[in-house]
Design a protein around this motif. Structure first.
Motif, mmCIF file in Angstrom:
data_model
loop_
_atom_site.group_PDB
_atom_site.id
_atom_site.type_symbol
_atom_site.label_atom_id
_atom_site.label_comp_id
_atom_site.label_asym_id
_atom_site.label_seq_id
_atom_site.Cartn_x
_atom_site.Cartn_y
_atom_site.Cartn_z
ATOM 1 N N SER A 55 24.725 50.842 58.581
ATOM 2 C CA SER A 55 24.529 50.216 57.272
ATOM 3 C C SER A 55 23.055 49.898 57.031
ATOM 4 O O SER A 55 22.350 49.390 57.910
ATOM 5 C CB SER A 55 25.339 48.926 57.165
ATOM 6 O OG SER A 55 26.719 49.193 57.204
ATOM 7 N N HIS A 56 22.595 50.194 55.827
ATOM 8 C CA HIS A 56 21.245 49.834 55.391
ATOM 9 C C HIS A 56 21.397 48.578 54.536
ATOM 10 O O HIS A 56 22.038 48.623 53.480
ATOM 11 C CB HIS A 56 20.642 50.990 54.586
ATOM 12 C CG HIS A 56 19.193 50.797 54.258
ATOM 13 N ND1 HIS A 56 18.542 51.550 53.299
ATOM 14 C CD2 HIS A 56 18.259 49.938 54.761
ATOM 15 C CE1 HIS A 56 17.280 51.174 53.239
ATOM 16 N NE2 HIS A 56 17.083 50.201 54.104
ATOM 17 N N ALA A 83 22.512 50.652 51.201
ATOM 18 C CA ALA A 83 23.163 51.973 51.239
ATOM 19 C C ALA A 83 24.170 51.987 52.381
ATOM 20 O O ALA A 83 23.791 51.763 53.529
ATOM 21 C CB ALA A 83 22.138 53.080 51.416
ATOM 22 N N TYR A 85 25.553 54.010 54.572
ATOM 23 C CA TYR A 85 25.527 55.344 55.173
ATOM 24 C C TYR A 85 26.727 55.609 56.075
ATOM 25 O O TYR A 85 27.125 56.761 56.259
ATOM 26 C CB TYR A 85 24.237 55.545 55.961
ATOM 27 C CG TYR A 85 22.996 55.542 55.106
ATOM 28 C CD1 TYR A 85 22.903 56.347 53.972
ATOM 29 C CD2 TYR A 85 21.912 54.724 55.416
ATOM 30 C CE1 TYR A 85 21.767 56.335 53.180
ATOM 31 C CE2 TYR A 85 20.765 54.710 54.630
ATOM 32 C CZ TYR A 85 20.700 55.512 53.516
ATOM 33 O OH TYR A 85 19.573 55.499 52.726
ATOM 34 N N LEU A 128 19.488 59.062 58.608
ATOM 35 C CA LEU A 128 20.860 58.664 58.291
ATOM 36 C C LEU A 128 21.248 59.094 56.888
ATOM 37 O O LEU A 128 22.399 59.495 56.643
ATOM 38 C CB LEU A 128 21.012 57.153 58.450
ATOM 39 C CG LEU A 128 20.877 56.605 59.872
ATOM 40 C CD1 LEU A 128 21.047 55.091 59.876
ATOM 41 C CD2 LEU A 128 21.893 57.249 60.818
ATOM 42 N N ARG A 129 20.304 59.021 55.952
ATOM 43 C CA ARG A 129 20.589 59.471 54.584
ATOM 44 C C ARG A 129 20.933 60.964 54.581
ATOM 45 O O ARG A 129 21.900 61.394 53.944
ATOM 46 C CB ARG A 129 19.381 59.200 53.687
ATOM 47 C CG ARG A 129 19.614 59.597 52.218
ATOM 48 C CD ARG A 129 18.332 59.539 51.403
ATOM 49 N NE ARG A 129 17.743 58.199 51.434
ATOM 50 C CZ ARG A 129 16.536 57.926 51.903
ATOM 51 N NH1 ARG A 129 15.783 58.904 52.385
ATOM 52 N NH2 ARG A 129 16.077 56.686 51.895
ATOM 53 N N ALA A 132 24.385 61.511 56.326
ATOM 54 C CA ALA A 132 25.516 61.083 55.495
ATOM 55 C C ALA A 132 25.770 62.048 54.350
ATOM 56 O O ALA A 132 26.911 62.273 53.943
ATOM 57 C CB ALA A 132 25.268 59.673 54.959
#
Length: 263
Positions: A55-56, A83, A85, A128-129, A132
């Motif tokens: 988690s962001h 975000a 993710y 991670l972006r 995802a």
């Protein structure tokens, strides 16, 4: 007593008591931070759902004293999701195992709590972006992240010019102890001879040339992964626990994954 606010990625969580957790985050402004989140393991806690790995988040910390990192662990008093993710990662085994290895790598490259490492933070957010979103194969995303983390730590491998004498490449031999490819004159015992395609792929991953990386064959991706793992193990002195669980099937290593939410 002070309040601090920062945004970060949740790296891992640990149970504490009956309802609390210790949350480890990599933050933009304070580096790696461990904090206590009270009551997050209760069934009705919406706060806890925001503090899961990947988690962001935007987090407010409450600390005793003027420094966030002190004798005792600060408290997470408020959090907002930037975000999630994890939604695009945890439902797919290949993405999940690659993402877990990325989180462990980020924690290992930030040894000291409270010391900002903005480059590593931004690299993790971007990794991670990408993972995802499913735009590239999870294995390629992981190897790119590992190579760039090593480069930021001062261990950038060479995949073209000789790592010892600088002779312009391409060069045939690869030595983890020498820092990458070496020429025939600089070759040392234990050097290997990878395929030119595997070296080209690794160079593309290091520089962000995704057009070349996505066009690679699975066998060359697997060969490159072996070189990355050996190089990482050499420079970190011990391997990552999570790497043994990474899905290295052809679909996860040599071809783009399906976008999040699609079969």
């Amino acid at each position: 007593m002070s309040l601090f606010r920062d945004d970060g990625i949740v790296l891992r969580t640990q149970k504490l008591g009956e309802a609390d957790r210790i949350i480890t985050l990599l933050t933009r402004g304070h580096g790696r931070v461990r904090a206590v989140a009270r009551g997050v393991r209760r069934t009705k806690s919406k706060f806890g759902a925001r503090l899961e790995p990947f988690s962001h988040v935007d987090v407010q910390f409450f600390a005793r004293g003027s420094e966030l990192i002190g004798r005792g662990l600060p408290l997470c008093t408020q959090t907002e999701t930037i975000a999630p993710y994890g939604q695009g990662i945890v439902a797919d085994y290949a993405r999940y195992t690659a993402g877990t290895a990325m989180l462990e790598t980020a924690e290992r490259f930030t040894d000291h709590e409270g010391e900002p490492n903005v480059q590593q933070y931004l690299l993790l957010v971007g990794g991670l972006r990408t993972l995802a979103a499913g735009a590239h194969a999870p294995g390629l995303v992981l190897d790119a992240f590992l190579l760039r983390s090593l480069a930021m730590g001062g261990y950038a491998p060479s995949f073209d010019d000789c790592a010892k004498c600088g002779l312009h490449g391409p060069n045939r031999f690869f030595s983890v102890a020498s820092g990458g490819v070496v020429c025939g004159d600089c070759r040392v015992p234990g050097s290997v001879v990878p395929s030119p395609e595997a070296l080209r792929l690794l160079g593309a991953l290091l520089t962000g040339d995704w057009e070349t990386a996505d066009a690679s064959e699975a066998r060359h991706a697997r060969e490159g992964t072996g070189l990355v793992s050996a190089y990482l193990h050499w420079h970190m002195e011990r391997g990552l626990r999570s790497l043994r669980y990474v899905d290295r099937s052809p679909a996860s290593s040599g071809a783009p994954a399906a976008p999040a939410g699609q079969a």
